[in-house]
Design a protein around this motif. Structure first.
Motif, PDB file in Angstrom:
ATOM      1  N   TYR A   1     -24.939  54.230  49.235  1.00 61.41           N
ATOM      2  CA  TYR A   1     -24.216  52.979  49.500  1.00 61.41           C
ATOM      3  C   TYR A   1     -25.014  51.705  49.211  1.00 61.41           C
ATOM      4  O   TYR A   1     -24.651  50.618  49.650  1.00 61.41           O
ATOM      5  CB  TYR A   1     -23.684  52.953  50.953  1.00 61.41           C
ATOM      6  N   ALA A   2     -26.132  51.835  48.485  1.00 65.79           N
ATOM      7  CA  ALA A   2     -26.888  50.636  48.093  1.00 65.79           C
ATOM      8  C   ALA A   2     -26.083  49.887  47.023  1.00 65.79           C
ATOM      9  O   ALA A   2     -25.385  50.515  46.217  1.00 65.79           O
ATOM     10  CB  ALA A   2     -28.245  51.038  47.532  1.00 65.79           C
ATOM     11  N   ASP A   3     -26.195  48.539  46.991  1.00 68.65           N
ATOM     12  CA  ASP A   3     -25.380  47.803  46.020  1.00 68.65           C
ATOM     13  C   ASP A   3     -26.052  47.743  44.646  1.00 68.65           C
ATOM     14  O   ASP A   3     -27.153  48.254  44.454  1.00 68.65           O
ATOM     15  CB  ASP A   3     -24.990  46.424  46.555  1.00 68.65           C
TER      16      ASP A   3
ATOM     17  N   GLN B   1     -13.405  41.084  47.437  1.00 72.44           N
ATOM     18  CA  GLN B   1     -13.369  42.546  47.584  1.00 72.44           C
ATOM     19  C   GLN B   1     -14.405  43.033  48.592  1.00 72.44           C
ATOM     20  O   GLN B   1     -15.565  42.695  48.484  1.00 72.44           O
ATOM     21  CB  GLN B   1     -13.690  43.212  46.229  1.00 72.44           C
ATOM     22  N   PRO B   2     -14.000  43.824  49.564  1.00 70.32           N
ATOM     23  CA  PRO B   2     -15.008  44.480  50.410  1.00 70.32           C
ATOM     24  C   PRO B   2     -15.749  45.530  49.597  1.00 70.32           C
ATOM     25  O   PRO B   2     -15.264  45.956  48.542  1.00 70.32           O
ATOM     26  CB  PRO B   2     -14.186  45.123  51.517  1.00 70.32           C
ATOM     27  N   ARG B   3     -16.942  45.924  50.092  1.00 67.43           N
ATOM     28  CA  ARG B   3     -17.707  46.938  49.368  1.00 67.43           C
ATOM     29  C   ARG B   3     -16.906  48.230  49.264  1.00 67.43           C
ATOM     30  O   ARG B   3     -16.158  48.596  50.153  1.00 67.43           O
ATOM     31  CB  ARG B   3     -19.009  47.210  50.110  1.00 67.43           C
ATOM     32  N   MET B   4     -17.085  48.915  48.161  1.00 68.14           N
ATOM     33  CA  MET B   4     -16.363  50.172  47.952  1.00 68.14           C
ATOM     34  C   MET B   4     -16.823  51.215  48.968  1.00 68.14           C
ATOM     35  O   MET B   4     -17.946  51.178  49.452  1.00 68.14           O
ATOM     36  CB  MET B   4     -16.643  50.708  46.549  1.00 68.14           C
TER      37      MET B   4
ATOM     38  N   LYS C   1     -12.373  62.675  47.683  1.00 68.40           N
ATOM     39  CA  LYS C   1     -10.988  62.313  47.948  1.00 68.40           C
ATOM     40  C   LYS C   1     -10.166  63.558  48.304  1.00 68.40           C
ATOM     41  O   LYS C   1      -8.976  63.511  48.505  1.00 68.40           O
ATOM     42  CB  LYS C   1     -10.379  61.626  46.705  1.00 68.40           C
TER      43      LYS C   1
ATOM     44  N   ASN D   1     -16.343  57.139  43.310  1.00 66.70           N
ATOM     45  CA  ASN D   1     -15.790  55.789  43.449  1.00 66.70           C
ATOM     46  C   ASN D   1     -14.616  55.582  42.491  1.00 66.70           C
ATOM     47  O   ASN D   1     -14.220  54.431  42.235  1.00 66.70           O
ATOM     48  CB  ASN D   1     -16.869  54.737  43.171  1.00 66.70           C
TER      49      ASN D   1
ATOM     50  N   PRO E   1     -17.428  54.958  48.807  1.00 68.55           N
ATOM     51  CA  PRO E   1     -17.402  56.169  47.991  1.00 68.55           C
ATOM     52  C   PRO E   1     -17.183  57.401  48.856  1.00 68.55           C
ATOM     53  O   PRO E   1     -17.418  57.371  50.057  1.00 68.55           O
ATOM     54  CB  PRO E   1     -18.795  56.202  47.372  1.00 68.55           C
TER      55      PRO E   1
ATOM     56  N   ASP F   1     -18.353  44.267  41.078  1.00 65.92           N
ATOM     57  CA  ASP F   1     -19.445  43.744  41.916  1.00 65.92           C
ATOM     58  C   ASP F   1     -19.527  44.443  43.273  1.00 65.92           C
ATOM     59  O   ASP F   1     -20.579  44.487  43.880  1.00 65.92           O
ATOM     60  CB  ASP F   1     -19.257  42.240  42.163  1.00 65.92           C
ATOM     61  N   ASN F   2     -18.391  44.957  43.732  1.00 67.47           N
ATOM     62  CA  ASN F   2     -18.400  45.586  45.053  1.00 67.47           C
ATOM     63  C   ASN F   2     -18.659  47.090  44.973  1.00 67.47           C
ATOM     64  O   ASN F   2     -18.566  47.794  45.964  1.00 67.47           O
ATOM     65  CB  ASN F   2     -17.087  45.312  45.802  1.00 67.47           C
ATOM     66  N   TRP F   3     -19.019  47.551  43.769  1.00 71.31           N
ATOM     67  CA  TRP F   3     -19.384  48.960  43.616  1.00 71.31           C
ATOM     68  C   TRP F   3     -20.684  49.232  44.362  1.00 71.31           C
ATOM     69  O   TRP F   3     -21.578  48.391  44.390  1.00 71.31           O
ATOM     70  CB  TRP F   3     -19.547  49.282  42.132  1.00 71.31           C
ATOM     71  N   VAL F   4     -20.783  50.413  44.978  1.00 72.27           N
ATOM     72  CA  VAL F   4     -22.036  50.800  45.643  1.00 72.27           C
ATOM     73  C   VAL F   4     -22.419  52.221  45.213  1.00 72.27           C
ATOM     74  O   VAL F   4     -21.588  52.974  44.720  1.00 72.27           O
ATOM     75  CB  VAL F   4     -21.927  50.760  47.186  1.00 72.27           C
ATOM     76  N   CYS F   5     -23.685  52.555  45.405  1.00 68.16           N
ATOM     77  CA  CYS F   5     -24.176  53.896  45.087  1.00 68.16           C
ATOM     78  C   CYS F   5     -23.336  54.933  45.850  1.00 68.16           C
ATOM     79  O   CYS F   5     -23.169  54.825  47.063  1.00 68.16           O
ATOM     80  CB  CYS F   5     -25.644  54.018  45.496  1.00 68.16           C
TER      81      CYS F   5
ATOM     82  N   LYS G   1     -16.904  37.400  47.338  1.00 69.09           N
ATOM     83  CA  LYS G   1     -17.210  38.108  46.086  1.00 69.09           C
ATOM     84  C   LYS G   1     -15.923  38.743  45.562  1.00 69.09           C
ATOM     85  O   LYS G   1     -15.620  39.891  45.874  1.00 69.09           O
ATOM     86  CB  LYS G   1     -18.259  39.196  46.335  1.00 69.09           C
ATOM     87  N   ASN G   2     -15.160  37.990  44.824  1.00 70.31           N
ATOM     88  CA  ASN G   2     -13.849  38.441  44.336  1.00 70.31           C
ATOM     89  C   ASN G   2     -12.940  38.834  45.509  1.00 70.31           C
ATOM     90  O   ASN G   2     -11.936  39.485  45.333  1.00 70.31           O
ATOM     91  CB  ASN G   2     -13.940  39.651  43.397  1.00 70.31           C
TER      92      ASN G   2
END
Lengths: 52, 816
Positions: free
Chosen positions: A42-44, B539-542, B547, A21, B544, A34-38, B536-537
């Motif tokens: 992909y769990a929050d 921001q869409p979820r990242m 790359k 990430n 991962p 806050d929008n970081w996920v595993c 939430k700010n």
């Protein structure tokens, strides 16, 4: 402090960061966005438990 | 000379004239917060002080453990060993399972110490190394009765495992019987676990038989586990009495906190009687269980802040407490007493429902874990069932009515059933109409039953789409009741933007069963509103993922052992357990998470005394009852990629597997990991695996029998064993392809894909579309192993999983 994903067992270690990430080493779990996920399942953030 | 261990200063005989030999347990990073804090602060003098205190309190040996994730165990332990060797008069016990660390300590220590510990969990690899070290340095070893099948629970298993270890240690590695201290394991009898009612008896019998059947060996116990879950004052007494009983059976040594053991003479006859009943599980012809009588008897002994446990509680409070604690024992007596004073409906509405709401609040605050909530729900169910015959029929027509269904094409029902359990035990009338329910049926039932609210559930990505697309149908049918949506693939953003506009009454996203309960309360208060997208700010979820976009085209294609499909039906279920992701099972599936108020040690103790025994028991049961019937349909096929498509060649046709491509950099697609026709083509590997329908049937039975807690446990177990089978079978196929050079060392290695290539499950983030199952089933014919498809391409039984395996080393997980 390390945190573990309750959904898949991935361990977030601040010393390592999270390359998947683009999180640099030295980032505390609390400082992850806050929008970081595993990176594996992909769990929050709410799915993580403190480990140490 | 009598068998002894020694420090620089003194020798200590293992068989004391007045047993047991007391081994202090506090110099341990896992058992003592104070010791750990000292170590983390590099306060080695502080670490030493804890050892000296235990010596002063009567310890004759000190257990020394420095294992702590993130620290260098060997560096810490060698430093501590040196310090203790110089400054503590009594010998030490090296508590480590790492052979290199153990050897570094043995080299340093100027005496004869004990190694803690060996077992057969990994089949003997570590035991081999440690026994050689014990022989080389003349050390004694503690041996735990654990083998590949897990922890020994019964006396028979304890003795058998001890014998197994004995034969290796003595027969193969040349240790003397007197060099071994067997620990037959202690499990708690203080938590009310039905499976552990005779745990103390089994341990005592294990001690007696090990001493009798393996002459010359010693025995040792980690004592304090026996009373986990009880208040501190009661623990001290029970530990002391149990220690006395264990010594009677031949126990030689005990690992304890020397400051927390009382001489038997200081314990009254009356106190002892309650301890004996609990230890030996004697009902004495009384209705109350030995544990409840023990708790009642010692209730006055507890600290001031727990003083609400006195016996003269009003029955209203007693019932409330029973529900909150999830304790069904003797609940009928309390209900009978209350029925003299109140009408049954009032007991439900004034005592039981508020108690369940309190349980929900405790869960919400992170103070109560899901398995305990389910035990509360069981106590609630039992109470209501007992009261029902006393109620008039009309009572049941009152209250809010809810219809629950898993949507069309989806067989997953754990989420819906947890909502059912929670709502029906909070006083709502629930109509649970099952899985794979078409919208037409839901609409008809909602009208017929005049429900106030509909709850729709579904795990799959596809199910989220089904919900979104069927909402206009509900609107056109003229329904006006609110609709709650729940499921793993939903987010509040999706519900707010894609579902809410499709229906005229409130559409509400519920992240879990408790959110469903809250929605019901909001409804009754006239405050239920549609979900709005929380920015939430913004921001869409990242997303991962790797790359790295330059996929090496020259990587060699491995040679498969055969082309085409094969079915395997003789997989040994016991082989799957080492592949179970225990963290995902315990925390994710079962909900044994670390609560806000608990420390790492608390969690460790919960794991050791509650969760692991549960897990061990389930494994044994699953094997004994044949609940696991693992089977695989798999195969290797020639293939080549072209753009986003992988063309897979079977005997008579070429099947195009279309894979989606990421819409943002690095624009990955599964097809990229395979060579094109021009590059010489490639091989594709697939599997469908299942653990069989039998465990699914048993899971359903538990739900229908209102055994909520056991239902959640068995369901989670079956899901994770299915994943373990996928992990195991993936490894078998890597081996067949000759690309399994080295096995990952532990589960973390599997979680992080520490092997060559990747396994992409159909329906998961890299290939979310289940339609590929149609071709996959043609390729593998998994109907022969009992797996079929629903109309929406989902596999039945639920405990099945499918995947395409890429051998390319750059292939790893990603999401489209």
């Amino acid at each position: 402090m390390r945190y573990i994903c309750a959904n898949c067992g991935y361990v977030y270690d601040p010393a390592v960061g999270d390359p998947m990430n683009a999180i640099p080493p030295g980032t505390a779990f609390a400082d992850l966005p806050d929008n970081w996920v595993c990176p594996l399942c992909y769990a929050d953030k709410s799915n993580f438990d403190p480990l140490d | 000379m009598k068998p002894s261990v020694a420090s620089l200063y003194q020798a200590v005989e293992i068989a004391q004239d007045i047993p047991p030999l007391l081994i202090g347990e506090r110099s341990n990073t896992n058992g003592s917060k104070r010791f750990r804090d000292c170590l983390l602060a590099e306060d080695f003098d502080g670490c030493l002080r804890i050892g000296l205190e235990q010596e002063a309190q009567g310890a004759q040996i000190l257990d020394l453990c420095s294992a702590y994730a993130g620290r260098d165990e060997t560096a810490d332990l060698t430093r501590l060993v040196k310090l203790y060797a110089e400054s503590v008069k009594i010998p030490i016990m090296i508590d480590s399972t790492t052979p290199t660390c153990i050897e570094a300590c043995l080299k340093l220590y100027p005496g004869r110490c004990i190694i803690n510990s060996i077992n057969l969990e990994d089949g003997g690899r570590t035991l081999d190394k440690v026994c050689r070290l014990a022989k080389k340095y003349g050390a004694a070893v503690v041996a735990l009765t654990i083998n590949e099948q897990g922890m020994a629970m019964t006396a028979d298993e304890k003795v058998a495992t001890a014998r197994q270890i004995y034969e290796l240690a003595v027969g193969k590695y040349g240790l003397r019987p007197q060099d071994i201290l067997f620990d037959p394991l202690t499990f708690t009898i203080g938590a009310g676990d039905e499976n552990l009612l005779d745990a103390a008896i089994q341990t005592l019998e294990g001690i007696r038989r090990i001493k009798q059947e393996l002459p010359g060996v010693f025995t040792v116990l980690g004592l304090s586990n026996i009373s986990f879950g009880l208040p501190p004052a009661a623990r001290k007494i029970l530990n002391s009495v149990f220690l006395h009983e264990a010594v009677e059976q031949g126990l030689d040594a005990a690992i304890i906190d020397p400051g927390k053991i009382l001489p038997l003479a200081q314990i009254s006859e009356e106190d002892r009687a309650f301890c004996f009943d609990l230890i030996y599980n004697r009902d004495q012809g009384l209705d109350k269980s030995p544990l409840m009588r023990f708790i009642d008897h010692f209730a006055e002994r507890v600290e001031v802040d727990e003083a609400d446990e006195t016996q003269e509680k009003r029955p209203e409070e007693a019932l409330h407490q029973k529900i909150v604690r999830g304790d069904k024992d003797g609940i009928e007596d309390i209900l009978a007493a209350l029925l003299d004073r109140y009408p049954p409906l009032e007991i439900v509405n004034q005592i039981l429902v508020p108690a369940m709401r309190h349980v929900g609040e405790l869960f919400g605050k992170g103070e109560l874990l899901l398995p305990f909530v389910l035990q509360s729900a069981e106590a609630m169910k039992k109470s209501v069932a007992w009261l029902e015959p006393h109620m008039q029929k009309v009572d049941q027509e009152e209250g809010t009515k809810v219809l629950l269904a898993t949507v069309q094409g989806d067989v997953h029902d754990i989420g819906k059933n947890l909502v059912d359990i929670l709502l029906s035990n909070n006083g709502y009338k629930v109509f649970n109409i099952g899985i794979k329910v078409p919208a037409e049926t839901i609409i008809a039932k909602a009208r017929e039953l005049t429900v106030n609210i509909i709850g729709l559930s579904g795990l799959l990505v596809k199910s989220a789409i089904v919900m979104q697309e069927s909402l206009p149908q509900y609107r056109e049918a003229g329904l006006k009741m609110p609709i709650l949506l729940g499921g793993a693939a939903l987010t509040s953003e999706f519900v707010a933007t894609s579902c809410v506009p499709n229906y005229d009454a409130p559409v509400v996203y519920c992240a879990d069963a408790f959110a469903g309960l809250k929605a019901l309360k909001d409804y009754e208060a006239g405050q239920l509103k549609s979900t709005v997208a929380a920015p939430k700010n913004g921001q869409p979820r990242m997303k991962p993922g790797v790359k790295d976009v330059n996929i090496d085209r020259s990587h060699p294609v491995p040679e498969p052992p055969f082309y085409g499909l094969r079915h395997v039906t003789d997989i040994d279920p016991a082989k799957l357990f080492p592949y179970v992701n225990e963290q995902a099972l315990f925390r994710g599936r079962w909900g044994y998470r670390r609560t806000a108020s608990s420390s790492a040690e608390d969690y460790l103790e919960l794991t050791r005394t509650t969760v692991m025994p549960l897990y061990e028991d389930l494994k044994k049961r699953a094997l004994a009852e044949g609940l696991l019937q693992p089977k695989a349909a798999y195969g290797y096929f020639r293939c080549y990629s072209e753009g986003n498509t992988l063309y897979v060649e079977s005997d008579d046709e070429v099947m195009p597997f279309d894979f989606p491509r990421q819409s943002s950099p690095p624009y990955l697609c599964i097809a990229d990991y395979y060579r094109t026709r021009e590059e010489g083509g490639d091989i594709a590997a697939f599997f469908v695996v299942t653990i069989g329908d039998k465990i699914a049937v048993e899971t359903r039975r538990l739900f229908e029998a209102d055994a909520y807690h056991d239902y959640l446990m068995l369901h989670g177990f079956s899901v994770e064993v299915t994943d373990a089978l996928a992990e195991y079978w993936h490894e078998v196929m890597r081996r067949e392809l000759g690309i399994a050079v080295e096995k990952p060392a532990d589960m973390t290695g599997y979680v992080t894909q520490g092997y060559q290539g990747s396994r992409y499950g159909f329906g998961y983030p890299a290939c979310p579309d289940l339609d590929a199952h149609k071709m996959l089933f043609k390729l593998l014919e998994p109907e022969a192993i009992g797996v079929t498809l629903t109309e929406t391409m989902e596999m039945v039984p639920e405990v099945s999983t499918s995947a395409i395996i890429a051998h390319h080393p750059q292939a790893k997980y990603f999401a489209v």
